[in-house]
Design an enzyme around this catalytic site. Structure first.
Site, PDB file in Angstrom:
ATOM      1  N   ARG A 197       2.660   8.244   9.015  1.00  0.00           N
ATOM      2  CA  ARG A 197       2.465   9.655   8.635  1.00  0.00           C
ATOM      3  C   ARG A 197       1.364  10.328   9.446  1.00  0.00           C
ATOM      4  O   ARG A 197       1.507  11.451   9.890  1.00  0.00           O
ATOM      5  CB  ARG A 197       2.082   9.721   7.141  1.00  0.00           C
ATOM      6  CG  ARG A 197       3.207  10.143   6.245  1.00  0.00           C
ATOM      7  CD  ARG A 197       2.704  10.351   4.813  1.00  0.00           C
ATOM      8  NE  ARG A 197       3.704  11.036   4.029  1.00  0.00           N
ATOM      9  CZ  ARG A 197       4.811  10.485   3.558  1.00  0.00           C
ATOM     10  NH1 ARG A 197       5.087   9.226   3.805  1.00  0.00           N
ATOM     11  NH2 ARG A 197       5.665  11.201   2.857  1.00  0.00           N
ATOM     12  N   ASP A 208       0.794  -1.234   0.000  1.00  0.00           N
ATOM     13  CA  ASP A 208       0.000   0.000   0.000  1.00  0.00           C
ATOM     14  C   ASP A 208       0.821   1.276   0.000  1.00  0.00           C
ATOM     15  O   ASP A 208       0.332   2.333   0.394  1.00  0.00           O
ATOM     16  CB  ASP A 208      -0.891  -0.015   1.252  1.00  0.00           C
ATOM     17  CG  ASP A 208      -0.087  -0.205   2.529  1.00  0.00           C
ATOM     18  OD1 ASP A 208       1.134   0.013   2.499  1.00  0.00           O
ATOM     19  OD2 ASP A 208      -0.684  -0.577   3.561  1.00  0.00           O
ATOM     20  N   HIS A 249      13.065   5.079  12.915  1.00  0.00           N
ATOM     21  CA  HIS A 249      12.943   5.288  11.462  1.00  0.00           C
ATOM     22  C   HIS A 249      13.772   6.506  11.052  1.00  0.00           C
ATOM     23  O   HIS A 249      13.924   7.446  11.842  1.00  0.00           O
ATOM     24  CB  HIS A 249      11.451   5.527  11.176  1.00  0.00           C
ATOM     25  CG  HIS A 249      11.049   5.500   9.738  1.00  0.00           C
ATOM     26  ND1 HIS A 249      11.427   6.473   8.841  1.00  0.00           N
ATOM     27  CD2 HIS A 249      10.282   4.642   9.029  1.00  0.00           C
ATOM     28  CE1 HIS A 249      10.913   6.213   7.647  1.00  0.00           C
ATOM     29  NE2 HIS A 249      10.209   5.091   7.735  1.00  0.00           N
ATOM     30  N   GLU A 259      -2.221   5.130   2.973  1.00  0.00           N
ATOM     31  CA  GLU A 259      -2.169   3.710   2.578  1.00  0.00           C
ATOM     32  C   GLU A 259      -3.541   3.118   2.297  1.00  0.00           C
ATOM     33  O   GLU A 259      -3.681   2.259   1.425  1.00  0.00           O
ATOM     34  CB  GLU A 259      -1.449   2.899   3.653  1.00  0.00           C
ATOM     35  CG  GLU A 259       0.053   3.171   3.754  1.00  0.00           C
ATOM     36  CD  GLU A 259       0.401   4.399   4.587  1.00  0.00           C
ATOM     37  OE1 GLU A 259      -0.534   5.087   5.081  1.00  0.00           O
ATOM     38  OE2 GLU A 259       1.601   4.687   4.746  1.00  0.00           O
ATOM     39  N   HIS A 269       6.264   5.162  13.074  1.00  0.00           N
ATOM     40  CA  HIS A 269       6.634   6.016  11.939  1.00  0.00           C
ATOM     41  C   HIS A 269       5.448   6.530  11.122  1.00  0.00           C
ATOM     42  O   HIS A 269       5.636   7.297  10.198  1.00  0.00           O
ATOM     43  CB  HIS A 269       7.542   5.242  10.979  1.00  0.00           C
ATOM     44  CG  HIS A 269       6.812   4.147  10.241  1.00  0.00           C
ATOM     45  ND1 HIS A 269       6.680   2.881  10.738  1.00  0.00           N
ATOM     46  CD2 HIS A 269       6.151   4.155   9.070  1.00  0.00           C
ATOM     47  CE1 HIS A 269       5.984   2.140   9.895  1.00  0.00           C
ATOM     48  NE2 HIS A 269       5.638   2.891   8.868  1.00  0.00           N
ATOM     49  N   GLU A 307      -0.373  -9.083  -1.090  1.00  0.00           N
ATOM     50  CA  GLU A 307      -0.997  -8.505   0.117  1.00  0.00           C
ATOM     51  C   GLU A 307      -2.206  -7.641  -0.262  1.00  0.00           C
ATOM     52  O   GLU A 307      -2.351  -6.490   0.169  1.00  0.00           O
ATOM     53  CB  GLU A 307       0.003  -7.705   0.956  1.00  0.00           C
ATOM     54  CG  GLU A 307      -0.435  -7.527   2.405  1.00  0.00           C
ATOM     55  CD  GLU A 307       0.560  -6.712   3.240  1.00  0.00           C
ATOM     56  OE1 GLU A 307       0.528  -5.487   3.184  1.00  0.00           O
ATOM     57  OE2 GLU A 307       1.357  -7.335   3.949  1.00  0.00           O
TER      58      GLU A 307
HETATM   59  C1  UD1 Z   1       6.645   4.835   3.806  1.00  0.00           C
HETATM   60  C2  UD1 Z   1       5.258   4.375   3.387  1.00  0.00           C
HETATM   61  C3  UD1 Z   1       4.563   3.667   4.525  1.00  0.00           C
HETATM   62  C4  UD1 Z   1       5.412   2.579   5.123  1.00  0.00           C
HETATM   63  C5  UD1 Z   1       6.771   3.128   5.482  1.00  0.00           C
HETATM   64  C6  UD1 Z   1       7.665   2.012   5.945  1.00  0.00           C
HETATM   65  C7  UD1 Z   1       4.099   5.824   1.789  1.00  0.00           C
HETATM   66  C8  UD1 Z   1       3.185   6.949   1.625  1.00  0.00           C
HETATM   67  N1  UD1 Z   1       4.437   5.516   3.041  1.00  0.00           N
HETATM   68  O1  UD1 Z   1       6.462   5.825   4.802  1.00  0.00           O
HETATM   69  O2  UD1 Z   1       3.349   3.103   4.073  1.00  0.00           O
HETATM   70  O3  UD1 Z   1       4.783   2.093   6.281  1.00  0.00           O
HETATM   71  O4  UD1 Z   1       7.359   3.730   4.320  1.00  0.00           O
HETATM   72  O5  UD1 Z   1       8.762   2.451   6.645  1.00  0.00           O
HETATM   73  O6  UD1 Z   1       4.502   5.212   0.833  1.00  0.00           O
HETATM   74  N2  UD1 Z   1      14.269   8.264   4.943  1.00  0.00           N
HETATM   75  C9  UD1 Z   1      15.636   8.207   4.835  1.00  0.00           C
HETATM   76  N3  UD1 Z   1      16.208   7.002   4.471  1.00  0.00           N
HETATM   77  C10 UD1 Z   1      15.478   5.892   4.247  1.00  0.00           C
HETATM   78  C11 UD1 Z   1      14.079   5.970   4.363  1.00  0.00           C
HETATM   79  C12 UD1 Z   1      13.485   7.163   4.708  1.00  0.00           C
HETATM   80  O7  UD1 Z   1      16.341   9.170   5.038  1.00  0.00           O
HETATM   81  O8  UD1 Z   1      16.050   4.847   3.932  1.00  0.00           O
HETATM   82  C13 UD1 Z   1      13.638   9.562   5.327  1.00  0.00           C
HETATM   83  C14 UD1 Z   1      13.630  10.566   4.184  1.00  0.00           C
HETATM   84  O9  UD1 Z   1      13.880  11.840   4.721  1.00  0.00           O
HETATM   85  C15 UD1 Z   1      12.186  10.534   3.704  1.00  0.00           C
HETATM   86  C16 UD1 Z   1      11.433  10.226   5.003  1.00  0.00           C
HETATM   87  O10 UD1 Z   1      12.296   9.343   5.704  1.00  0.00           O
HETATM   88  O11 UD1 Z   1      11.814  11.764   3.136  1.00  0.00           O
HETATM   89  C17 UD1 Z   1      10.064   9.608   4.849  1.00  0.00           C
HETATM   90  O12 UD1 Z   1      10.078   8.516   3.943  1.00  0.00           O
HETATM   91  P1  UD1 Z   1       8.751   8.185   3.095  1.00  0.00           P
HETATM   92  O13 UD1 Z   1       9.014   6.983   2.239  1.00  0.00           O
HETATM   93  O14 UD1 Z   1       8.249   9.395   2.418  1.00  0.00           O
HETATM   94  O15 UD1 Z   1       7.672   7.866   4.196  1.00  0.00           O
HETATM   95  P2  UD1 Z   1       7.627   6.749   5.315  1.00  0.00           P
HETATM   96  O16 UD1 Z   1       7.105   7.400   6.533  1.00  0.00           O
HETATM   97  O17 UD1 Z   1       8.913   6.038   5.364  1.00  0.00           O
HETATM   98  N1  UDP Z   2      12.057  -3.617  10.429  1.00  0.00           N
HETATM   99  C1  UDP Z   2      13.437  -3.681  10.339  1.00  0.00           C
HETATM  100  N2  UDP Z   2      14.197  -2.837  11.110  1.00  0.00           N
HETATM  101  C2  UDP Z   2      13.651  -1.926  11.956  1.00  0.00           C
HETATM  102  C3  UDP Z   2      12.235  -1.856  12.026  1.00  0.00           C
HETATM  103  C4  UDP Z   2      11.463  -2.703  11.238  1.00  0.00           C
HETATM  104  O1  UDP Z   2      13.979  -4.500   9.613  1.00  0.00           O
HETATM  105  O2  UDP Z   2      14.418  -1.205  12.625  1.00  0.00           O
HETATM  106  C5  UDP Z   2      11.253  -4.535   9.596  1.00  0.00           C
HETATM  107  C6  UDP Z   2      10.115  -5.248  10.304  1.00  0.00           C
HETATM  108  O3  UDP Z   2      10.538  -6.451  10.885  1.00  0.00           O
HETATM  109  C7  UDP Z   2       9.139  -5.526   9.180  1.00  0.00           C
HETATM  110  C8  UDP Z   2       9.335  -4.321   8.276  1.00  0.00           C
HETATM  111  O4  UDP Z   2      10.606  -3.763   8.609  1.00  0.00           O
HETATM  112  O5  UDP Z   2       9.547  -6.698   8.484  1.00  0.00           O
HETATM  113  C9  UDP Z   2       8.241  -3.325   8.538  1.00  0.00           C
HETATM  114  O6  UDP Z   2       8.587  -2.094   8.016  1.00  0.00           O
HETATM  115  P1  UDP Z   2       7.961  -0.747   8.533  1.00  0.00           P
HETATM  116  O7  UDP Z   2       7.548  -0.887   9.938  1.00  0.00           O
HETATM  117  O8  UDP Z   2       8.938   0.312   8.181  1.00  0.00           O
HETATM  118  O9  UDP Z   2       6.712  -0.557   7.562  1.00  0.00           O
HETATM  119  P2  UDP Z   2       5.164  -1.017   7.592  1.00  0.00           P
HETATM  120  O10 UDP Z   2       5.114  -2.469   7.768  1.00  0.00           O
HETATM  121  O11 UDP Z   2       4.513  -0.235   8.662  1.00  0.00           O
HETATM  122  O12 UDP Z   2       4.648  -0.579   6.274  1.00  0.00           O
END
Ligand code: UD1
Ligand code: UDP
Length: 364
Positions: free
Chosen positions: A207, A96, A238, A132, A205, A118
Site C-alpha cells: 500500500r 499483520d 496482484h 501492517e 503490491h 508470526e
Molecule cells: C493485503 C494486506 C497486506 C498483504 C497483502 C497480500 C492489509 C491492510 N493489507 O493488501 O498486508 O501484504 O494483502 O497480498 O490487510 N483484489 C481482488 N481480488 C483478490 C485480492 C485483491 O480483486 O483476490 C483487489 C480488490 O480490488 C481489493 C484490492 O485488490 O480492493 C486490494 O486488496 P486489499 O486486501 O485491500 O489490500 P492488499 O494490497 O491486497
Molecule cells: N504468491 C503466490 N502467487 C503470486 C505471488 C505470491 O502464490 O503470484 C505467494 C508467495 O509465494 C507467498 C505469498 O503469496 O507465499 C505472499 O503473499 P503476498 O506477497 O501477497 O503478501 P505478503 O507476504 O507481502 O503479505
C-alpha cells in the site's frame, strides 16, 4: 473436545495458516473451525484450492478498491457473531493484515484468548509498512500466545515487556508451505519461454508503495532488464487495480517482460525455485525465496525481516529509482556477490513450524 478457530482472509495468511489447519485436523485432538473473511477473494480461494482446505465460515467481505475502513468495520462486525455462536477456546490469527487486526480485536472484546502466529516482527516505523506495522504491534498486545518465527522476533516481544512463558519460537510456516508445493518435476510454458535466459521473478503490491514509489521501482527494473539481453522477467501482478494500472503502464509491452495474473501458490513457489533472482516488496517471499536459495532484492526502504539481511540472503533495494537500479544491477553483474547470497542459510525455519505451534496449543 476443545474448539480451536483459525481466522484469516488474504493470500499470505492462507499460505501460512493452511499448513497449521492441516496439522491440527490431522491430529484430531481438537475441533478445528476455519473462518475466512474473504478480504481477498480469488487470491484466497486459489490458496485454499492448492491446500485442499475448505472453510467452515466465509464472511466474504471483499469489495473492489476497498479501504482500510471497509475491511476493518466489516470483519469486526462480521466475526463478532461467528465468535459468539462458536465460542472457540482460542482464536488463531496470522501476521499483520487488517483481517488479523479486526479478528484479534473482536476476540479480545469477547475475552477469547488469541494465539498470534508470526508474532514479534517489527520495523518500529508505523508508516512502513502501512498499516501492517501498527497491526502487528496491536495484535501482539492482545495476544495470549505469541508464536515467534525467529529469536529476533522473540527478543522484540521480550523488550516490549511480553512474558517469556507466552512466547514460543517455532520457525515460519511459510517454509512449511514449501513442503506442500515444491515439485522436483515441474514445468510451465513460461519457464520454457525463459529457458535460455536468467529468469527474474518479481512481485509488488505494498500500500505505501502505491503511486510514485511503485512507478520509480518499475522504471528502475525495466531499465535494468532492458540493458541485459540475457534476462527475462515474469511478474504475476496482484489483482489490486491500482497496482495493475501502473504495472501495465511501465512494464507492459516489453519483449522480455511478461505480466501475468497471480500464479497459484503451487506454481509460484515452483517458479521461485527455478528463478535466478527475486525482486519483491512481499513479506512472505522474503522467507520462501531464501529457503529456495534465491537472492532477493527487497523493494522497500525497511524490512521487518532483518534475519534475512543479516544472513546475507536479502538485499534492501530501497524505493528510489537509482537505488533499485543499482541493487538489481549489482546482483545481475557481480557473480561473486550473487553466489554468496545464493549460498546463505535460510533463517526462517526447517518446515515444521506448524507442528511446534500445534504442540503448544494442544498442551496449554
Ligand atoms: C493485503 C494486506 C497486506 C498483504 C497483502 C497480500 C492489509 C491492510 N493489507 O493488501 O498486508 O501484504 O494483502 O497480498 O490487510 N483484489 C481482488 N481480488 C483478490 C485480492 C485483491 O480483486 O483476490 C483487489 C480488490 O480490488 C481489493 C484490492 O485488490 O480492493 C486490494 O486488496 P486489499 O486486501 O485491500 O489490500 P492488499 O494490497 O491486497
Ligand atoms: N504468491 C503466490 N502467487 C503470486 C505471488 C505470491 O502464490 O503470484 C505467494 C508467495 O509465494 C507467498 C505469498 O503469496 O507465499 C505472499 O503473499 P503476498 O506477497 O501477497 O503478501 P505478503 O507476504 O507481502 O503479505
Amino acid at each position: 473436545m476443545r474448539k480451536i478457530m483459525l481466522a484469516f482472509g488474504t493470500r499470505p495468511e492462507a499460505v501460512k495458516m493452511c499448513p497449521l489447519a492441516l496439522e491440527l485436523k490431522a491430529r484430531g485432538e481438537c475441533e478445528t473451525v476455519i473462518c475466512v473473511t474473504g478480504q481477498h477473494r480469488e487470491m484466497l480461494d486459489s490458496v485454499l484450492n492448492v491446500f485442499g482446505v475448505t472453510p467452515d465460515i466465509d464472511l466474504n467481505v471483499m469489495t473492489e478498491r476497498q479501504t482500510l475502513f471497509d475491511i476493518t468495520a466489516n470483519v469486526l462486525s462480521g466475526i463478532r457473531g461467528v465468535l459468539t455462536r462458536n465460542a472457540p477456546d482460542i482464536l488463531l490469527v496470522h501476521g499483520d493484515t487488517t483481517t488479523t487486526l479486526a479478528a484479534a480485536l473482536a476476540a479480545y472484546y469477547l475475552q477469547i484468548p488469541v494465539g498470534h502466529v508470526e508474532a514479534g516482527l517489527r520495523t518500529y516505523d508505523v508508516s512502513s509498512p502501512h498499516p501492517e506495522e501498527f497491526n502487528r504491534q496491536a495484535i501482539d498486545s492482545v495476544s495470549r500466545y505469541m508464536f515467534a518465527p525467529t529469536g529476533v522476533a522473540r527478543d522484540n516481544l521480550i523488550r516490549e515487556g511480553k512474558k517469556s512463558e507466552n512466547i514460543f519460537v517455532t520457525g515460519n510456516t511459510e517454509i512449511d508451505a514449501l513442503r506442500y508445493t515444491i515439485a522436483p518435476e515441474y514445468s510451465h510454458p513460461l519457464l520454457d519461454w525463459a529457458a535460455d535466459s536468467r529468469l527474474i521473478v518479481m512481485t509488488a503490491h505494498r500500500r505505501e508503495n502505491l503511486g510514485d514509489p511503485m512507478k520509480r521501482i518499475f522504471r528502475a527494473i525495466r531499465r535494468a532488464a532492458d540493458e541485459r539481453p540475457d534476462v527475462k522477467l515474469v511478474y504475476p501482478v496482484h489483482l489490486n487495480p491500482a497496482v495493475r494500472a501502473v504495472a501495465a503502464e511501465i512494464l507492459g509491452g516489453h519483449p522480455r517482460i511478461k505480466l501475468t495474473d497471480p500464479l497459484d501458490v503451487y506454481n509460484f513457489h515452483n517458479f521461485i525455485a527455478r528463478a535466478y533472482l527475486v525482486l519483491t516488496d512481499s513479506g512472505g517471499i522474503q522467507e520462501s525465496a531464501p529457503a529456495l536459495n534465491k537472492p532477493v532484492v527487497v523493494l522497500r526502504d525497511v524490512t521487518e525481516r532483518p534475519e534475512g539481511v543479516a544472513a546475507g540472503t536479502l538485499l534492501i533495494g530501497g524505493t528510489s529509482e537509482q537505488d533499485v537500479y543499482d541493487a538489481v544491477s549489482r546482483l545481475l553483474d557481480d557473480e561473486a556477490m550473487y553466489r554468496k547470497m545464493s549460498a546463505a542459510e535460510n533463517p526462517y525455519g526447517d518446515g515444521y513450524a506448524a507442528k511446534r505451534i500445534a504442540d503448544v496449543i494442544l498442551s496449554v
